[in-house]
Design an enzyme around this catalytic site. Structure first.
Site, PDB file in Angstrom:
ATOM      1  N   HIS A   1       0.829  -1.219   0.000  1.00 63.27           N
ATOM      2  CA  HIS A   1       0.000   0.000   0.000  1.00 63.27           C
ATOM      3  C   HIS A   1       0.849   1.248   0.000  1.00 63.27           C
ATOM      4  O   HIS A   1       0.567   2.217  -0.682  1.00 63.27           O
ATOM      5  CB  HIS A   1      -0.844   0.052   1.280  1.00 63.27           C
ATOM      6  CG  HIS A   1      -2.050  -0.817   1.220  1.00 63.27           C
ATOM      7  ND1 HIS A   1      -2.552  -1.459   2.318  1.00 63.27           N
ATOM      8  CD2 HIS A   1      -2.849  -1.146   0.205  1.00 63.27           C
ATOM      9  CE1 HIS A   1      -3.602  -2.152   1.974  1.00 63.27           C
ATOM     10  NE2 HIS A   1      -3.804  -1.980   0.696  1.00 63.27           N
TER      11      HIS A   1
ATOM     12  N   GLU B   1      -3.068 -14.828 -21.033  1.00 62.90           N
ATOM     13  CA  GLU B   1      -1.945 -14.984 -20.116  1.00 62.90           C
ATOM     14  C   GLU B   1      -1.623 -16.441 -19.838  1.00 62.90           C
ATOM     15  O   GLU B   1      -0.792 -16.761 -19.008  1.00 62.90           O
ATOM     16  CB  GLU B   1      -2.186 -14.203 -18.823  1.00 62.90           C
ATOM     17  CG  GLU B   1      -3.521 -14.414 -18.167  1.00 62.90           C
ATOM     18  CD  GLU B   1      -3.735 -13.485 -16.961  1.00 62.90           C
ATOM     19  OE1 GLU B   1      -2.787 -12.852 -16.499  1.00 62.90           O
ATOM     20  OE2 GLU B   1      -4.885 -13.439 -16.481  1.00 62.90           O
TER      21      GLU B   1
ATOM     22  N   ASP C   1       1.995 -13.155 -16.381  1.00 59.35           N
ATOM     23  CA  ASP C   1       1.643 -14.570 -16.284  1.00 59.35           C
ATOM     24  C   ASP C   1       2.004 -15.348 -17.544  1.00 59.35           C
ATOM     25  O   ASP C   1       2.419 -16.500 -17.463  1.00 59.35           O
ATOM     26  CB  ASP C   1       0.142 -14.727 -15.990  1.00 59.35           C
ATOM     27  CG  ASP C   1      -0.142 -14.547 -14.516  1.00 59.35           C
ATOM     28  OD1 ASP C   1       0.572 -15.163 -13.704  1.00 59.35           O
ATOM     29  OD2 ASP C   1      -1.056 -13.770 -14.166  1.00 59.35           O
TER      30      ASP C   1
ATOM     31  N   CYS D   1      -1.294  -5.413 -21.038  1.00 57.59           N
ATOM     32  CA  CYS D   1      -1.335  -4.732 -19.742  1.00 57.59           C
ATOM     33  C   CYS D   1      -0.327  -5.307 -18.747  1.00 57.59           C
ATOM     34  O   CYS D   1      -0.283  -4.921 -17.598  1.00 57.59           O
ATOM     35  CB  CYS D   1      -2.751  -4.769 -19.156  1.00 57.59           C
ATOM     36  SG  CYS D   1      -3.323  -6.433 -18.831  1.00 57.59           S
TER      37      CYS D   1
HETATM   38  C1  PEP Z   1      -0.300 -10.113 -16.082  1.00 54.36           C
HETATM   39  O1  PEP Z   1      -0.359 -11.293 -15.736  1.00 54.36           O
HETATM   40  O2  PEP Z   1       0.518  -9.681 -16.922  1.00 54.36           O
HETATM   41  C2  PEP Z   1      -1.207  -9.114 -15.483  1.00 54.36           C
HETATM   42  C3  PEP Z   1      -1.290  -7.893 -15.969  1.00 54.36           C
HETATM   43  O3  PEP Z   1      -1.945  -9.483 -14.413  1.00 54.36           O
HETATM   44  P1  PEP Z   1      -1.402  -9.699 -12.914  1.00 54.36           P
HETATM   45  O4  PEP Z   1       0.003  -9.145 -12.870  1.00 54.36           O
HETATM   46  O5  PEP Z   1      -2.360  -8.972 -12.061  1.00 54.36           O
HETATM   47  O6  PEP Z   1      -1.469 -11.181 -12.786  1.00 54.36           O
HETATM   48 MG    MG Z   2      -2.038 -12.055 -14.647  1.00 47.02          MG
END
Ligand code: PEP
Ligand code: MG
Length: 585
Positions: free
Chosen positions: A194, A436, A460, A507
């Site tokens: 946080h 992912e 991922d 993302c």
């Molecule tokens: C990812 O897996 O790239 C992603 C954006 O999600 P997280 O990092 O929340 O798993």
């Molecule tokens: Mg992910």
């Protein structure tokens, strides 16, 4: 005296040089297993309850004093800490230990916290795992009250300083006045704590996870804090000092230059426009996206809503949270990702089974499909919020087509239900899937007809493609976005998106590294979503290349047989075009 260098994690970018202020957030050390006699048990419980009440009153005071300045999510963090002081596991658990094991309050509390932390540590999801810090921070406050140690407040700092502390609670960060606090450095913490999130949204440079910095630094020492690389240098020698002074000036100048791009589109020299967006977890982070020149939220991680609560969030709480974000982001869109919890659900209220291999277990959408009530409440909240702005929905961890079809049926059901109830919602909500898992990347052509867009989660995708646990430091060196296998999957998904005429976004962390920006452009990405501080850097690259050059670079990189060669190709392209960007990353 020789300079001392500490390397940790860059939690919030920027370089500052100043005097250290050592904030006493040392852990109160508790000698193990201090026993009490039978007759003292009652008094001991009273003593413990008094320390809890005192802690509650202190946090309440912070809340009252700063209530006007705090945004909803920041207030929520404080509320979370106050709520933890009513938490059954923590408070009742400690009282039980005092009574049953005849332990002094300090020992009973420490053992209770250790048991809770062990549960958190078993979690696969980094974000959830980090929530253990909330429990530790709250317990530390109670311990201080038990032993009568003063809780210094950051609101009292008189002179400009770099704050050095073992750990900072969000209530500390909230009290930081930007004009006094140049930056901060802590022994513990991670990018997703946080405190780091609040620092990023407040624009305060920070380095965390420095392990033993508090044992070396004294108040008044000269320190250099590099929040870009997570480095702190104590008592720098003259050469280092001058070097960092130059770096700081260059970084400031470069930031000012980047700032000029803020209102300009992310458009190539030959007119191809893409969207650069922000990844957020809290409503307060929305404003920072626009400040950094982003257009909307490409990934809103909703896990935050589920944490440290006695109950799962209600539909109304989902609705209010999403409505808040969407109204702040207007006129831009918000991509809301549905719950992505790891296989170990200790962070959620209620009892969920522990799994031997959580990364491959009942995670994200798999969990939601087996806990329909939880999922429905979230979907209804999202649909209701869609009446107030531009919302897209994103499903994490999709492995195959039938899974997607099942979710779509559920979503249609929810939309139909709301229609029958006469509840306002958007006519249509665009849906996307996160790519992912390699199986999803390989069958993207089958998924495309069912969605409006793909968003690639490289964090991922790399983990599952190369079989490396993203949280395991022993294999971290293999974590490489430019591995031929990863690049081929990206290319395949891009092809499926273009043939299927669906949007293509990324993302994962790869999207926010300027080194990869031209490659991703060349591979056909239209949306890149990243941590807000990265937006101006990526925009700078996008605005200075031609599409043709980006395509040629992507081709060249794709042809390399190893990640090392691909990296060399990318670096020499960037070095030639953007030596200034390369000097800063
Ligand atoms: C990812 O897996 O790239 C992603 C954006 O999600 P997280 O990092 O929340 O798993
Ligand atoms: Mg992910």
């Amino acid at each position: 005296m020789a300079e001392k260098i500490f390397n940790g994690i860059g939690a919030s970018p920027g370089i500052v040089i100043g005097r250290a202020y050592l904030l006493d957030r040392r852990k109160v050390v508790v000698a193990e297993q201090q026993r009490i006699s039978d007759v003292s048990i009652k008094d001991e419980v009273v003593r413990f309850k008094k320390a809890v009440d005192q802690s509650k009153a202190q946090l309440d005071d912070v809340r009252k004093r700063f209530t006007k300045d705090l945004g909803k999510s920041h207030r929520y963090i404080l509320d979370t800490h106050i709520m933890l002081l009513e938490d059954k596991m923590l408070v009742d658990g400690t009282i039980r230990r005092i009574k049953d094991e005849k332990l002094r309050s300090e020992s009973a509390l420490s053992e209770t916290v250790a048991a809770i932390v062990r549960k958190f540590d078993a979690m696969e999801d980094e974000y959830l795992r980090e929530r253990k810090h909330d429990v530790e921070q709250v317990a530390d406050r109670v311990l201080r009250n038990l032993v009568g140690r003063r809780h210094e407040s950051l609101a009292d700092i008189r002179d400009e300083a770099v704050i050095i502390a073992h750990d900072l609670a969000p209530s500390d960060t909230l009290l930081m006045r930007k004009e006094k606090v140049l930056g901060f450095a802590t022994d513990v913490g991670s990018r997703t704590s946080h405190t780091a999130i609040v620092a990023r949204s407040a624009g305060i440079p920070a380095a965390v996870g420095l392990e033993r910095i508090t044992s070396t630094v004294k108040t008044g020492d000269v320190v250099i804090l590099d929040g870009n690389h997570g480095t702190v240098i104590v008592d720098p020698d003259e050469t280092t000092f001058l070097d960092y002074l130059r770096r700081q000036q260059r970084y400031k100048y470069f930031e000012q230059e980047l700032d000029k791009l803020r209102d300009l589109p992310a458009q190539t020299l030959d007119g191809h426009r893409i969207q650069l967006q922000g990844n957020i977890e809290l409503a307060e982070e929305v404003a920072a996206v626009a400040v950094h020149g982003g257009t909307g939220i490409g990934l809103y991680r909703t896990e935050f809503l589920f944490l440290n609560r006695d109950h799962l969030p209600t539909e109304e709480q989902h609705y209010q949270a999403y409505r808040d974000v969407v109204e702040r982001a207007a006129p831009h869109e918000v991509v809301i990702r549905t719950l992505d919890v790891g296989g170990d659900k200790v962070g959620l209220p209620g009892q969920y089974e522990q799994e031997p291999n959580p990364a491959l277990g009942l995670r994200a959408i798999r969990f939601c499909l087996q806990n329909r009530d939880v999922f429905r409440a979230q979907l209804r909240g999202i649909c209701r919020a869609s009446a107030h702005g531009r919302i897209k929905i994103l499903y994490p961890m999709i492995a195959c087509l039938p899974e997607l079809l099942e979710i779509k049926r559920l979503m249609e059901d929810v939309q139909e239900e709301l229609r029958r109830e006469g509840v306002p919602q958007a006519e249509r909500i665009e849906i996307g899937v996160m790519i992912e898992i390699p199986s999803a990347a390989l069958t993207a052509d089958l998924l495309a007809p069912e969605v409006d867009f793909f968003s690639i989660g490289t964090n991922d995708l790399i983990q599952y493609t190369l079989a490396i646990d993203r949280t395991n430091e022993h294999v971290a060196f293999m974590y490489e976005p430019l591995e031929p296998a990863v690049l081929r999957l990206l290319q395949r998904v891009s092809l499926a998106a273009h043939e299927g005429k669906v949007g293509l976004a990324m993302c994962g962390e790869m999207a926010g590294d300027p080194l990869y920006a031209a490659i991703l452009l060349g591979l056909g990405f239209q949306h890149l979503s990243m941590n807000v501080a990265a937006i101006p850097w990526v925009k700078r690259v996008i605005r200075s290349v031609r599409m043709q050059d980006a395509v040629e670079l992507a081709d060249l990189v794709m042809r390399q047989p190893t990640a090392a060669l691909a990296r060399r190709a990318a670096e020499s392209f960037m070095q030639e075009r953007f030596p200034d960007v390369m000097a800063e990353i």
